[in-house]
Design a protein around this motif. Structure first.
Motif, PDB file in Angstrom:
ATOM      1  N   LEU A  68       0.823  -1.210   0.000  1.00 27.36           N
ATOM      2  CA  LEU A  68       0.000   0.000   0.000  1.00 27.36           C
ATOM      3  C   LEU A  68       0.858   1.261   0.000  1.00 27.36           C
ATOM      4  N   LEU A  69       1.908   1.267   0.805  1.00 23.23           N
ATOM      5  CA  LEU A  69       2.753   2.455   0.895  1.00 23.23           C
ATOM      6  C   LEU A  69       3.511   2.709  -0.401  1.00 23.23           C
ATOM      7  N   GLN A  70       3.959   1.633  -1.046  1.00 20.06           N
ATOM      8  CA  GLN A  70       4.654   1.803  -2.321  1.00 20.06           C
ATOM      9  C   GLN A  70       3.712   2.404  -3.363  1.00 20.06           C
ATOM     10  N   ARG A  71       2.508   1.873  -3.419  1.00 17.77           N
ATOM     11  CA  ARG A  71       1.511   2.425  -4.342  1.00 17.77           C
ATOM     12  C   ARG A  71       1.221   3.884  -4.023  1.00 17.77           C
ATOM     13  N   LEU A  72       1.063   4.162  -2.744  1.00 11.35           N
ATOM     14  CA  LEU A  72       0.763   5.523  -2.315  1.00 11.35           C
ATOM     15  C   LEU A  72       1.869   6.477  -2.717  1.00 11.35           C
ATOM     16  N   LEU A  73       3.108   6.081  -2.484  1.00 14.54           N
ATOM     17  CA  LEU A  73       4.222   6.961  -2.813  1.00 14.54           C
ATOM     18  C   LEU A  73       4.261   7.230  -4.315  1.00 14.54           C
ATOM     19  N   ASP A  74       4.006   6.202  -5.124  1.00 20.34           N
ATOM     20  CA  ASP A  74       3.973   6.388  -6.574  1.00 20.34           C
ATOM     21  C   ASP A  74       2.900   7.397  -6.969  1.00 20.34           C
ATOM     22  N   THR A  75       1.713   7.269  -6.357  1.00 16.20           N
ATOM     23  CA  THR A  75       0.611   8.184  -6.662  1.00 16.20           C
ATOM     24  C   THR A  75       0.902   9.586  -6.150  1.00 16.20           C
ATOM     25  N   TRP A  76       1.410   9.669  -4.920  1.00 14.12           N
ATOM     26  CA  TRP A  76       1.648  10.944  -4.257  1.00 14.12           C
ATOM     27  C   TRP A  76       2.701  11.776  -4.990  1.00 14.12           C
ATOM     28  N   LEU A  77       3.673  11.094  -5.601  1.00  8.09           N
ATOM     29  CA  LEU A  77       4.778  11.812  -6.242  1.00  8.09           C
ATOM     30  C   LEU A  77       4.501  12.154  -7.704  1.00  8.09           C
ATOM     31  N   ALA A  78       3.429  11.601  -8.261  1.00  8.31           N
ATOM     32  CA  ALA A  78       3.145  11.848  -9.678  1.00  8.31           C
ATOM     33  C   ALA A  78       3.044  13.333 -10.019  1.00  8.31           C
ATOM     34  N   PRO A  79       2.323  14.160  -9.237  1.00  9.26           N
ATOM     35  CA  PRO A  79       2.260  15.583  -9.596  1.00  9.26           C
ATOM     36  C   PRO A  79       3.620  16.280  -9.557  1.00  9.26           C
ATOM     37  N   LEU A  80       4.485  15.887  -8.625  1.00 12.72           N
ATOM     38  CA  LEU A  80       5.812  16.504  -8.555  1.00 12.72           C
ATOM     39  C   LEU A  80       6.655  16.088  -9.754  1.00 12.72           C
ATOM     40  N   ARG A  81       6.523  14.833 -10.167  1.00 15.43           N
ATOM     41  CA  ARG A  81       7.265  14.379 -11.345  1.00 15.43           C
ATOM     42  C   ARG A  81       6.890  15.182 -12.581  1.00 15.43           C
ATOM     43  N   GLU A  82       5.639  15.639 -12.633  1.00 11.60           N
ATOM     44  CA  GLU A  82       5.148  16.348 -13.817  1.00 11.60           C
ATOM     45  C   GLU A  82       5.558  17.819 -13.845  1.00 11.60           C
ATOM     46  N   LEU A  83       6.177  18.310 -12.774  1.00 16.06           N
ATOM     47  CA  LEU A  83       6.648  19.690 -12.760  1.00 16.06           C
ATOM     48  C   LEU A  83       7.700  19.862 -13.850  1.00 16.06           C
ATOM     49  N   ASP A  84       7.406  20.684 -14.837  1.00 19.57           N
ATOM     50  CA  ASP A  84       8.200  20.766 -16.059  1.00 19.57           C
ATOM     51  C   ASP A  84       9.117  21.987 -16.032  1.00 19.57           C
ATOM     52  N   ASP A  85      10.420  21.751 -16.191  1.00 21.82           N
ATOM     53  CA  ASP A  85      11.375  22.860 -16.157  1.00 21.82           C
ATOM     54  C   ASP A  85      11.238  23.779 -17.361  1.00 21.82           C
ATOM     55  N   ILE A  86      10.620  23.285 -18.435  1.00 25.77           N
ATOM     56  CA  ILE A  86      10.473  24.096 -19.640  1.00 25.77           C
ATOM     57  C   ILE A  86       9.230  24.989 -19.553  1.00 25.77           C
ATOM     58  N   GLY A  87       8.254  24.571 -18.759  1.00 30.33           N
ATOM     59  CA  GLY A  87       7.003  25.318 -18.662  1.00 30.33           C
ATOM     60  C   GLY A  87       7.147  26.629 -17.913  1.00 30.33           C
ATOM     61  N   ASP A  88       6.089  27.441 -17.974  1.00 25.02           N
ATOM     62  CA  ASP A  88       6.049  28.695 -17.216  1.00 25.02           C
ATOM     63  C   ASP A  88       5.985  28.361 -15.725  1.00 25.02           C
ATOM     64  N   PRO A  89       6.878  28.909 -14.899  1.00 25.81           N
ATOM     65  CA  PRO A  89       6.920  28.545 -13.481  1.00 25.81           C
ATOM     66  C   PRO A  89       5.604  28.753 -12.746  1.00 25.81           C
ATOM     67  N   MET A  90       4.924  29.884 -12.977  1.00 25.53           N
ATOM     68  CA  MET A  90       3.678  30.149 -12.274  1.00 25.53           C
ATOM     69  C   MET A  90       2.596  29.147 -12.667  1.00 25.53           C
ATOM     70  N   THR A  91       2.559  28.797 -13.940  1.00 27.15           N
ATOM     71  CA  THR A  91       1.591  27.805 -14.405  1.00 27.15           C
ATOM     72  C   THR A  91       1.902  26.437 -13.813  1.00 27.15           C
ATOM     73  N   GLU A  92       3.175  26.077 -13.789  1.00 26.21           N
ATOM     74  CA  GLU A  92       3.574  24.780 -13.252  1.00 26.21           C
ATOM     75  C   GLU A  92       3.273  24.680 -11.762  1.00 26.21           C
ATOM     76  N   LEU A  93       3.569  25.733 -11.021  1.00 23.86           N
ATOM     77  CA  LEU A  93       3.329  25.711  -9.573  1.00 23.86           C
ATOM     78  C   LEU A  93       1.836  25.737  -9.255  1.00 23.86           C
ATOM     79  N   ARG A  94       1.081  26.500 -10.028  1.00 24.60           N
ATOM     80  CA  ARG A  94      -0.374  26.525  -9.823  1.00 24.60           C
ATOM     81  C   ARG A  94      -0.955  25.126 -10.064  1.00 24.60           C
ATOM     82  N   SER A  95      -0.509  24.482 -11.121  1.00 23.18           N
ATOM     83  CA  SER A  95      -0.986  23.130 -11.423  1.00 23.18           C
ATOM     84  C   SER A  95      -0.601  22.155 -10.316  1.00 23.18           C
TER      85      SER A  95
END
Length: 212
Positions: A68-95
């Motif tokens: 359960l914890l492994q699954r949770l960590l995978d799910t919990w970290l998905a939004p952080l993984r999607e933080l894109d260095d190429i994108g607009d910072p304010m848009t990325e942080l808002r998302s």
């Protein structure tokens, strides 16, 4: 990190379905009673099966909890993984803020499961925290430092920025009863998450907007 259970052979559809039933039951039990307060018998009862049948699919309570914890960590970290260095910072942080609040709304039991493990000193997931989690946070901290060096966001400590976003968004999962009680019936409905999102966007994005 690989979490295995009873057999290395490929599972049948029915075996996988049974495992999902067990994991759903275990999530309910663990999130209500914590790891120490939960038993295999409680999980078997919640899953509607016998204890020997449950132990065919998972070797122990620890095995279920770790899965359960492994699954949770995978799910919990998905939004952080999607933080894109190429994108607009304010848009990325808002998302990112919005995604974390959506997870607080949609996965309150998982949040409590994780919080209970951390409060106990993370005895079962410390390797995950020191490995996968640390690596990802360090990587995204460097992305934020790049934005700062480029003058796209105000200088700050990126690690503590990430910690504070975790703390403020997960509050709405771990302390939801308190939030609804304080807001009262007029403001404590589903709209509380949108209200929280607007406030946190203002708090973080205005604070990170470059001066001048």
């Amino acid at each position: 990190m690989t979490v295995d259970t009873v057999t290395p052979r490929r599972r049948t559809r029915i075996q996988q379905e049974k495992r999902e039933v067990i994991l759903e039951a275990a999530l309910e039990v663990f999130s209500a009673h914590g790891f120490r307060g939960s038993t295999i018998d409680q999980i078997a009862e919640a899953a509607g099966m016998s204890k020997p049948n449950l132990l065919y699919y998972f070797r122990s309570k620890e095995d279920i909890h770790r899965t359960l914890l492994q699954r949770l960590l995978d799910t919990w970290l998905a939004p952080l993984r999607e933080l894109d260095d190429i994108g607009d910072p304010m848009t990325e942080l808002r998302s990112y803020i919005r995604r974390k609040l959506e997870m607080a709304r949609d996965y309150p039991r998982e949040s409590r499961l994780f919080a209970n493990e951390i409060i106990q000193g993370a005895p079962r997931i410390m390797p995950m925290l020191e490995g996968e989690l640390k690596t990802l946070v360090d990587e995204k901290a460097e992305v934020m430092k790049g934005w700062m060096h480029a003058g796209k966001i105000a200088p700050t400590d990126p690690w503590h920025l990430i910690f504070s976003i975790w703390a403020t968004t997960q509050h709405y999962a771990d302390f939801d009863v308190q939030v609804r009680a304080v807001l009262g019936p007029d403001r404590g409905g589903e709209g509380r998450f949108e209200d929280a999102a607007r406030f946190l966007e203002q708090l973080y994005l205005e604070g990170l907007r470059p001066k001048g």
